[in-house]
Design an enzyme around this catalytic site. Structure first.
Site, PDB file in Angstrom:
ATOM      1  N   TYR A  19     -31.332   1.104  19.115  1.00 23.02           N
ATOM      2  CA  TYR A  19     -32.272   0.076  19.573  1.00 23.02           C
ATOM      3  C   TYR A  19     -31.960  -0.298  21.012  1.00 23.02           C
ATOM      4  O   TYR A  19     -30.840  -0.142  21.515  1.00 23.02           O
ATOM      5  CB  TYR A  19     -32.186  -1.172  18.695  1.00 23.02           C
ATOM      6  N   PHE A  38     -31.089  -6.820  27.409  1.00 23.55           N
ATOM      7  CA  PHE A  38     -29.929  -7.662  27.081  1.00 23.55           C
ATOM      8  C   PHE A  38     -28.955  -6.977  26.118  1.00 23.55           C
ATOM      9  O   PHE A  38     -27.821  -7.417  25.969  1.00 23.55           O
ATOM     10  CB  PHE A  38     -30.378  -9.017  26.501  1.00 23.55           C
ATOM     11  N   ASP A  39     -29.393  -5.877  25.495  1.00 19.65           N
ATOM     12  CA  ASP A  39     -28.480  -5.151  24.597  1.00 19.65           C
ATOM     13  C   ASP A  39     -29.081  -3.796  24.266  1.00 19.65           C
ATOM     14  O   ASP A  39     -30.309  -3.652  24.171  1.00 19.65           O
ATOM     15  CB  ASP A  39     -28.252  -5.945  23.306  1.00 19.65           C
ATOM     16  N   ILE A  77     -31.425 -10.671  12.614  1.00 24.62           N
ATOM     17  CA  ILE A  77     -32.486 -11.668  12.787  1.00 24.62           C
ATOM     18  C   ILE A  77     -33.639 -11.397  11.814  1.00 24.62           C
ATOM     19  O   ILE A  77     -33.820 -10.277  11.323  1.00 24.62           O
ATOM     20  CB  ILE A  77     -33.004 -11.688  14.244  1.00 24.62           C
ATOM     21  N   TYR A 113     -34.097 -15.654  18.037  1.00 20.95           N
ATOM     22  CA  TYR A 113     -32.948 -16.563  18.154  1.00 20.95           C
ATOM     23  C   TYR A 113     -33.348 -18.028  18.294  1.00 20.95           C
ATOM     24  O   TYR A 113     -32.501 -18.877  18.593  1.00 20.95           O
ATOM     25  CB  TYR A 113     -32.060 -16.129  19.327  1.00 20.95           C
TER      26      TYR A 113
END
Length: 457
Positions: free
Chosen positions: A35, A45-46, A65, A91
């Site tokens: 991912y 961000f990741d 999540i 989040y």
């Protein structure tokens, strides 16, 4: 693009970038994905690709999540999709500082590599894929009464279709394979699942002729947990309930023993002692009290009933003594000895435990110890011919062993004097072989070949 949120509130918008094939994962499956996560302005961000490592997790269990739990179960193997998740599916209002600001809508490019069933056995031999969700929060534990139905297949052949009600943990006595029991412990009421069972948890290398299951076959069960009655924990039972539970376990254990199912019988006999041992142990598995409850007066334990204590002691003695007998049948002399010692702590003159302790020493070829243990039987019961025969047999073994040793060292002495030893047949180079003390059925026999007095279960 399509909304794949369960609530259909636009919380998870899915766009397929590359089509996949086959089926999709179900809740509880282990999945492997790559991912890349981005903010709406394109900031990454990741990314698992940056780490060059697939991300593994159990879908539908809250490990990730909400947007992933609901979105990834719609993906097929090989599929690449873009999941756009609103804050309440990501989040939330707090975000995940410093990389993810509060109230952020996030985009995840997800590539589904693989998924497989929930590992119910811990070694990958029993894998469960839920096809219909059950209800409630609890699953049946050992001792629960379960009502189940299934169809069982090997490759493309359906070999069995069955409905059965049984006590979880007693399945083997009802023709239920271990893999099915393992899966049921992970299922909810009303749940249906496809369960893949490897041969060690099914019919092993022998197979089952009646069901036409070949040796070494891996099986697939379409399994439904129709209903179950949850078993109580030990600390939830009254003394009377524990006694009744132990008595039923003894009856069931004896049935298994007479049927030659010694491992199952042993399991039932262990239940007796686990449930009836010292009261202090009844609370080992209870959680500690909360701080606010520490000042409260503890609940009073049930008053001791002499009749109850007498029955409890009798059952514990039977439990330990019969555990020893099962261990002997399973050729496990060490644990047979331990079970005898536990019984003798309760009753130092228990004939069955004294006799079986001697048998356990024989099984370990500890002849001198065995003689001492059988003498202890005669101290309590001087007319016990079985113990007397065992003593004669063990003395013969000791004598044979000493003669073999004497001959061995005599030969060594002759060789040191440079004399050629005369050819001798030495069948006792270490300790004598214990196997010649057993009959064709594996039972121990006396010095004249007769079987010892059978100690009843």
């Amino acid at each position: 693009m399509v909304d794949v949120s369960k609530a259909q509130d636009g919380g998870i918008i899915k766009k397929i970038l590359t089509e996949g094939s086959g089926d999709t994962p179900s809740s509880g499956n282990e999945v492997k994905v790559h991912y890349t996560g981005r903010l709406l302005d394109g900031t990454v961000f990741d990314s698992s690709k940056d780490r060059d490592e697939l991300f593994k997790f159990k879908v539908g269990t809250g490990q990730v999540i909400k947007g992933w739990d609901e979105g990834i179960v719609t993906m097929k193997r090989g599929e690449v999709a873009l999941l756009t998740c609103k804050p309440e599916y990501a989040y939330g209002a707090s975000g995940s500082p410093p990389k993810i600001p509060p109230n952020s809508t996030l985009e995840f490019e997800v590539e589904m590599h693989d998924f497989y069933g929930e590992d119910c056995s811990g070694d990958g031999c029993v894998l469960k894929c839920t096809t219909k969700e059950g209800s409630g929060l609890s699953s049946p534990r050992e001792g629960s009464t379960v009502s189940v139905s299934w169809t069982m297949r090997h490759l493309d052949r359906e070999l069995e279709s069955r409905s059965v009600k049984f006590i979880l943990g007693d399945g083997a006595g009802e023709g239920v394979v271990a893999g099915v029991e393992k899966a049921l412990e992970k299922m909810k009421k009303g749940e249906t699942a496809t369960v893949t069972v490897k041969s060690p948890y099914a019919y092993g290398h022998v197979g089952d002729g009646k069901l036409a299951v070949p040796g070494g076959a891996d099986l697939t069960y379409h399994l439904t947990l129709e209903d179950f009655e949850q078993a109580k924990y030990k600390h939830e039972m009254s003394n009377a309930e524990k006694l009744e539970f132990a008595e039923k376990a003894k009856e069931r254990g004896t049935e298994y023993f007479k049927a030659g199912m010694f491992e199952l019988a042993l399991k039932k006999y262990k239940v007796i002692t686990e449930y009836l041992e010292a009261d202090a142990e009844d609370f080992d598995d209870m959680p500690d009290s909360d701080d606010e409850d520490k000042d409260e007066e503890p609940e009073k334990s049930e008053e001791k009933d002499p009749e109850h204590e007498k029955k409890s002691l009798q059952l514990q003695l039977a439990g330990f003594s019969n555990q020893a007998l099962c261990h002997l049948k399973l050729q496990d002399g060490i644990n047979a000895f331990k079970s005898c010692e536990s019984a003798l702590k309760l009753d130092p003159q228990n004939i069955k435990a004294l006799f079986r302790r001697g048998q356990s020493a024989e099984m370990s070829q500890e002849w001198e110890d065995a003689i001492g243990y059988f003498k202890a039987v005669l101290e309590v019961d001087p007319k016990n011919t079985a113990a007397a025969n065992r003593i004669k047999f063990c003395r013969n073994k000791v004598m044979s062993y000493k003669q073999a040793q004497k001959k061995k060292y005599a030969n060594m002495f002759e060789r040191t004097n440079f004399k050629d030893p005369e050819p001798t047949k030495d069948d006792n180079k270490t300790k004598p072989d214990f196997s010649d003390s057993e009959s064709d059925e594996g039972e121990m026999v006396g010095s004249e070949g007769e079987k010892p007095q059978e100690m009843e279960v």
